[in-house]
Motif scaffolding. Structure first.
Motif, mmCIF file in Angstrom:
data_model
loop_
_atom_site.group_PDB
_atom_site.id
_atom_site.type_symbol
_atom_site.label_atom_id
_atom_site.label_comp_id
_atom_site.label_asym_id
_atom_site.label_seq_id
_atom_site.Cartn_x
_atom_site.Cartn_y
_atom_site.Cartn_z
ATOM 1 N N ASP A 1 81.454 32.455 35.428
ATOM 2 C CA ASP A 1 82.235 32.542 34.546
ATOM 3 C C ASP A 1 82.120 33.876 33.389
ATOM 4 O O ASP A 1 82.964 34.367 32.768
ATOM 5 N N ARG B 1 78.016 28.319 38.173
ATOM 6 C CA ARG B 1 79.456 28.445 37.370
ATOM 7 C C ARG B 1 79.242 29.203 36.223
ATOM 8 O O ARG B 1 80.061 29.940 35.748
ATOM 9 N N ALA B 2 78.014 29.198 35.417
ATOM 10 C CA ALA B 2 77.775 29.963 34.293
ATOM 11 C C ALA B 2 77.918 31.282 34.490
ATOM 12 O O ALA B 2 78.177 32.358 33.862
ATOM 13 N N VAL C 1 73.575 36.015 33.710
ATOM 14 C CA VAL C 1 74.688 35.981 32.644
ATOM 15 C C VAL C 1 74.572 36.865 31.725
ATOM 16 O O VAL C 1 75.497 37.341 31.078
ATOM 17 N N ASP D 1 75.845 23.907 38.037
ATOM 18 C CA ASP D 1 76.361 24.278 36.589
ATOM 19 C C ASP D 1 75.721 25.798 36.181
ATOM 20 O O ASP D 1 76.622 26.741 35.702
ATOM 21 N N ALA D 2 74.542 26.107 36.718
ATOM 22 C CA ALA D 2 74.188 27.554 36.611
ATOM 23 C C ALA D 2 74.902 28.584 37.351
ATOM 24 O O ALA D 2 75.116 29.832 36.844
#
Length: 296
Positions: free
Chosen positions: A105, A101-102, A78, A98-99
């Motif tokens: 994104d 997807r981060a 990220v 979630d990680a």
């Protein structure tokens, strides 16, 4: 393209660093690691600088190759994406959905290219076989096993904390899914059951109607792990088996570097981009939830 390496563990030392150093069309910019002494040693081996911080390395490169545990990898991926750096990630891309997807994104927001190094997908012969089977219609079912003895031998990966915690599902499960998903389609339903030690058995229902079964373990007796991995497809076209890997992973990693360069130059996403990596993590997380319930 200047590529820096984040990570100094066995996989970084055996695969990432040698492949980056040998690649004729990129510049291996240097190494950062959470253990400065290990970073200095690996950097000196390949005559590149060791960076004092990850931020310093990220600021000085066009892309990062990451060889860190999945929970750590996601955090640094990220950061790198937000800094506008292309991503050459290892599998799995993260330890949670979630990680993952981060990371996806962040890459999308910055417009950076991403490639996830699923070894089979970049191994000559094996990747061509996957593409050939994906072009065939009428696959009915598949069976896959990835059987290793990492935890029952003196493997350099036996002491890996994240492998000890996550087991075969997260270590070799991504390899199995990287073969099955492009051929049979996305997974709609997962049924998972635990076996001995870290062994996991999965039944997958794929979009389009095909099914597959998967057996994963890192704790097999060495004699039982002699044949390693196998994938067999059955359908209207007959029976097809994944060919054996005929080259070391260093060469496959060099192709992953080429894939990242092409994706960065053209803006065309690679099939093994972080979006595909996130799909794999979603399946792993659903299976893990069932395995944890079954163990309690």
């Amino acid at each position: 393209m200047r590529i820096g390496l984040l990570g100094t563990g066995p996989w970084a030392g055996f695969v990432h660093a040698p492949a980056l150093a040998a690649h004729p069309d990129i510049e291996f910019a240097g190494v950062w690691g959470r253990r400065p002494e290990a970073a200095a040693e690996l950097a000196a081996l390949h005559d590149v600088p060791a960076y004092p911080t990850a931020e310093a390395l990220i600021a000085d490169v066009d892309a990062v190759a990451i060889a860190l545990p999945p929970d750590v990898q996601a955090e640094y991926a990220v950061r790198a994406a937000q800094a506008g750096k292309h991503l050459l990630l290892d599998k799995p891309v993260a330890a949670t959905v979630d990680a993952a997807r981060a990371v996806e994104d962040a890459a999308a927001a910055s417009g950076v290219a991403s490639v996830v190094f699923f070894t089979v997908r970049f191994t000559a012969g094996q990747d061509a076989w996957i593409a050939e089977q994906a072009a065939q219609d009428g696959w009915f079912t598949a069976h896959c096993h990835w059987i290793g003895s990492v935890f029952t031998t003196d493997s350099p990966y036996a002491a890996s904390p994240w492998r000890q915690q996550k087991g075969a599902l997260w270590d070799v499960g991504p390899h199995a899914l990287s073969v099955l998903l492009p051929v049979l389609g996305e997974v709609e339903r997962v049924t998972a059951a635990p076996g001995p030690a870290d062994t996991a058995h999965l039944i997958l229902r794929h979009r389009g109607g095909a099914s597959s079964t998967v057996t994963l373990t890192l704790t097999a007796p060495p004699a039982a792990a002699a044949l390693g991995a196998a994938v067999e497809l059955r359908g209207a076209a007959g029976v097809a088996a994944l060919p054996d890997r005929g080259e070391p992973p260093v060469e496959a990693f060099g192709r992953a570097v080429d894939a990242l360069r092409a994706a960065a130059a053209t803006g065309t996403p690679h099939p093994c981009d972080v979006g595909f990596g996130r799909q794999v993590v979603e399946v792993l997380a659903r299976a893990e939830e069932q395995l944890l319930r079954g163990a309690n």
